[in-house]
Each structure stands twice: as structure tokens, then as C-alpha cells.
Design a protein around this motif. Structure first.
Motif, PDB file in Angstrom:
ATOM      1  N   ILE A 185       0.847  -1.193   0.000  1.00  0.00           N
ATOM      2  CA  ILE A 185       0.000   0.000   0.000  1.00  0.00           C
ATOM      3  C   ILE A 185       0.883   1.244   0.000  1.00  0.00           C
ATOM      4  O   ILE A 185       1.854   1.338   0.737  1.00  0.00           O
ATOM      5  CB  ILE A 185      -0.942   0.004   1.215  1.00  0.00           C
ATOM      6  CG1 ILE A 185      -1.913  -1.168   1.117  1.00  0.00           C
ATOM      7  CG2 ILE A 185      -1.696   1.317   1.311  1.00  0.00           C
ATOM      8  CD1 ILE A 185      -2.789  -1.346   2.315  1.00  0.00           C
ATOM      9  N   GLY A 186       0.543   2.185  -0.869  1.00  0.00           N
ATOM     10  CA  GLY A 186       1.311   3.422  -0.975  1.00  0.00           C
ATOM     11  C   GLY A 186       2.377   3.387  -2.048  1.00  0.00           C
ATOM     12  O   GLY A 186       3.006   4.398  -2.321  1.00  0.00           O
ATOM     13  N   GLN A 187       2.587   2.238  -2.686  1.00  0.00           N
ATOM     14  CA  GLN A 187       3.582   2.123  -3.745  1.00  0.00           C
ATOM     15  C   GLN A 187       2.984   2.498  -5.086  1.00  0.00           C
ATOM     16  O   GLN A 187       1.796   2.286  -5.332  1.00  0.00           O
ATOM     17  CB  GLN A 187       4.115   0.694  -3.850  1.00  0.00           C
ATOM     18  CG  GLN A 187       5.121   0.326  -2.816  1.00  0.00           C
ATOM     19  CD  GLN A 187       5.744  -1.020  -3.141  1.00  0.00           C
ATOM     20  OE1 GLN A 187       5.040  -1.990  -3.425  1.00  0.00           O
ATOM     21  NE2 GLN A 187       7.048  -1.076  -3.103  1.00  0.00           N
ATOM     22  N   ARG A 226      -5.272   0.059  -1.700  1.00  0.00           N
ATOM     23  CA  ARG A 226      -5.702  -1.028  -0.822  1.00  0.00           C
ATOM     24  C   ARG A 226      -5.224  -2.333  -1.424  1.00  0.00           C
ATOM     25  O   ARG A 226      -4.897  -2.411  -2.598  1.00  0.00           O
ATOM     26  CB  ARG A 226      -7.230  -1.075  -0.707  1.00  0.00           C
ATOM     27  CG  ARG A 226      -7.836   0.025   0.112  1.00  0.00           C
ATOM     28  CD  ARG A 226      -9.287  -0.254   0.479  1.00  0.00           C
ATOM     29  NE  ARG A 226     -10.117  -0.768  -0.598  1.00  0.00           N
ATOM     30  CZ  ARG A 226     -10.964  -0.037  -1.317  1.00  0.00           C
ATOM     31  NH1 ARG A 226     -11.078   1.252  -1.115  1.00  0.00           N
ATOM     32  NH2 ARG A 226     -11.705  -0.595  -2.253  1.00  0.00           N
ATOM     33  N   SER A 239       8.256   3.455  -4.047  1.00  0.00           N
ATOM     34  CA  SER A 239       7.476   3.834  -2.873  1.00  0.00           C
ATOM     35  C   SER A 239       6.933   5.230  -3.090  1.00  0.00           C
ATOM     36  O   SER A 239       7.673   6.202  -3.079  1.00  0.00           O
ATOM     37  CB  SER A 239       8.360   3.778  -1.636  1.00  0.00           C
ATOM     38  OG  SER A 239       7.637   4.156  -0.513  1.00  0.00           O
ATOM     39  N   SER A 254       4.198   7.546   1.980  1.00  0.00           N
ATOM     40  CA  SER A 254       4.511   6.882   3.245  1.00  0.00           C
ATOM     41  C   SER A 254       3.227   6.416   3.920  1.00  0.00           C
ATOM     42  O   SER A 254       2.122   6.766   3.506  1.00  0.00           O
ATOM     43  CB  SER A 254       5.258   7.844   4.164  1.00  0.00           C
ATOM     44  OG  SER A 254       4.398   8.909   4.544  1.00  0.00           O
ATOM     45  N   GLU A 255       3.381   5.641   4.992  1.00  0.00           N
ATOM     46  CA  GLU A 255       2.214   5.171   5.731  1.00  0.00           C
ATOM     47  C   GLU A 255       1.422   6.339   6.308  1.00  0.00           C
ATOM     48  O   GLU A 255       0.198   6.326   6.288  1.00  0.00           O
ATOM     49  CB  GLU A 255       2.651   4.247   6.870  1.00  0.00           C
ATOM     50  CG  GLU A 255       3.098   2.882   6.412  1.00  0.00           C
ATOM     51  CD  GLU A 255       3.466   1.994   7.585  1.00  0.00           C
ATOM     52  OE1 GLU A 255       2.792   2.070   8.645  1.00  0.00           O
ATOM     53  OE2 GLU A 255       4.412   1.227   7.443  1.00  0.00           O
ATOM     54  N   LYS A 256       2.120   7.344   6.791  1.00  0.00           N
ATOM     55  CA  LYS A 256       1.443   8.510   7.367  1.00  0.00           C
ATOM     56  C   LYS A 256       0.638   9.253   6.298  1.00  0.00           C
ATOM     57  O   LYS A 256      -0.485   9.674   6.536  1.00  0.00           O
ATOM     58  CB  LYS A 256       2.466   9.444   8.000  1.00  0.00           C
ATOM     59  CG  LYS A 256       1.848  10.599   8.729  1.00  0.00           C
ATOM     60  CD  LYS A 256       2.881  11.428   9.442  1.00  0.00           C
ATOM     61  CE  LYS A 256       2.208  12.557  10.199  1.00  0.00           C
ATOM     62  NZ  LYS A 256       3.149  13.372  10.939  1.00  0.00           N
ATOM     63  N   MET A 262      -0.617   7.917   3.594  1.00  0.00           N
ATOM     64  CA  MET A 262      -1.758   7.072   3.244  1.00  0.00           C
ATOM     65  C   MET A 262      -2.866   7.195   4.303  1.00  0.00           C
ATOM     66  O   MET A 262      -4.037   7.193   3.964  1.00  0.00           O
ATOM     67  CB  MET A 262      -1.332   5.603   3.098  1.00  0.00           C
ATOM     68  CG  MET A 262      -0.496   5.336   1.853  1.00  0.00           C
ATOM     69  SD  MET A 262      -1.281   5.800   0.298  1.00  0.00           S
ATOM     70  CE  MET A 262      -2.629   4.654   0.210  1.00  0.00           C
ATOM     71  N   GLU A 263      -2.489   7.338   5.570  1.00  0.00           N
ATOM     72  CA  GLU A 263      -3.483   7.547   6.619  1.00  0.00           C
ATOM     73  C   GLU A 263      -4.189   8.883   6.416  1.00  0.00           C
ATOM     74  O   GLU A 263      -5.392   8.999   6.649  1.00  0.00           O
ATOM     75  CB  GLU A 263      -2.820   7.505   7.992  1.00  0.00           C
ATOM     76  CG  GLU A 263      -2.367   6.124   8.400  1.00  0.00           C
ATOM     77  CD  GLU A 263      -1.546   6.119   9.672  1.00  0.00           C
ATOM     78  OE1 GLU A 263      -1.445   7.168  10.341  1.00  0.00           O
ATOM     79  OE2 GLU A 263      -0.994   5.049   9.993  1.00  0.00           O
TER      80      GLU A 263
END
Length: 86
Positions: free
Chosen positions: A2-4, A22, A54, A57-59, A61-62
Motif C-alpha cells: 500500500i502506498g507504492q 488497498r 514507494s 509513506s504510511e502517514k 496514506m493515513e
């Protein structure tokens, strides 16, 4: 994954760049911010894509999940930045 960023390797959208928003066991859900939006992503078999970079980042994506109104703009910007640098 996720995020790539990923390139479609099969189907009518071959060689199109997407962001993975997702995933589940067999499929990933892809958005480009234009035709395939964050709210209505494209469902694609994992074996038909090639993850390449990439993107977010996860942040980040949140933040997309928390504020879906701005998600498509951020996705388009991420893809454009990658295309300019390649």
C-alpha cells in the motif's frame, strides 16, 4: 504494498501508472486520481502489476483515508512527480 506506485502489466490499461490504495489476498486496488479515483479504485490481480517505487509513506496514506476529498489531488501529484523524475 500500500502506498507504492505500480505499472499495470496486463489488460486494456497496460503500462498505466497507478498508486496502490488497498490490497487483499489476491487483488490490489489502484487509483490514478483521474479516471480511477480513491473512492472508486480499479481492482486488479496482483500478478498483473509491477510495483516500482514507494510513492507515499504510511502517514500520508493515513491522511488520504482521513481526508478523501483531497486524496485524488495528492495521488495525481505523486504520480506526476515520479514521472518528471524518471
Amino acid at each position: 504494498m500500500i502506498g507504492q506506485l505500480a505499472i499495470s502489466r496486463a489488460g486494456h490499461d497496460k503500462d498505466v501508472l497507478y498508486l496502490i490504495v488497498r490490497e487483499d489476498e489476491k487483488y490490489v486496488y489502484l487509483a490514478d486520481g483521474i479516471l480511477k479515483t480513491y473512492a472508486a479504485p480499479k481492482k486488479k490481480n496482483k500478478k498483473h502489476i509491477q510495483p516500482i517505487h514507494s510513492g507515499l509513506s504510511e502517514k500520508e496514506m493515513e491522511n488520504l483515508a482521513a481526508n478523501p476529498a483531497d486524496a485524488d489531488t495528492k495521488i495525481k501529484r505523486c504520480i506526476k512527480v515520479y514521472e518528471r523524475n524518471v
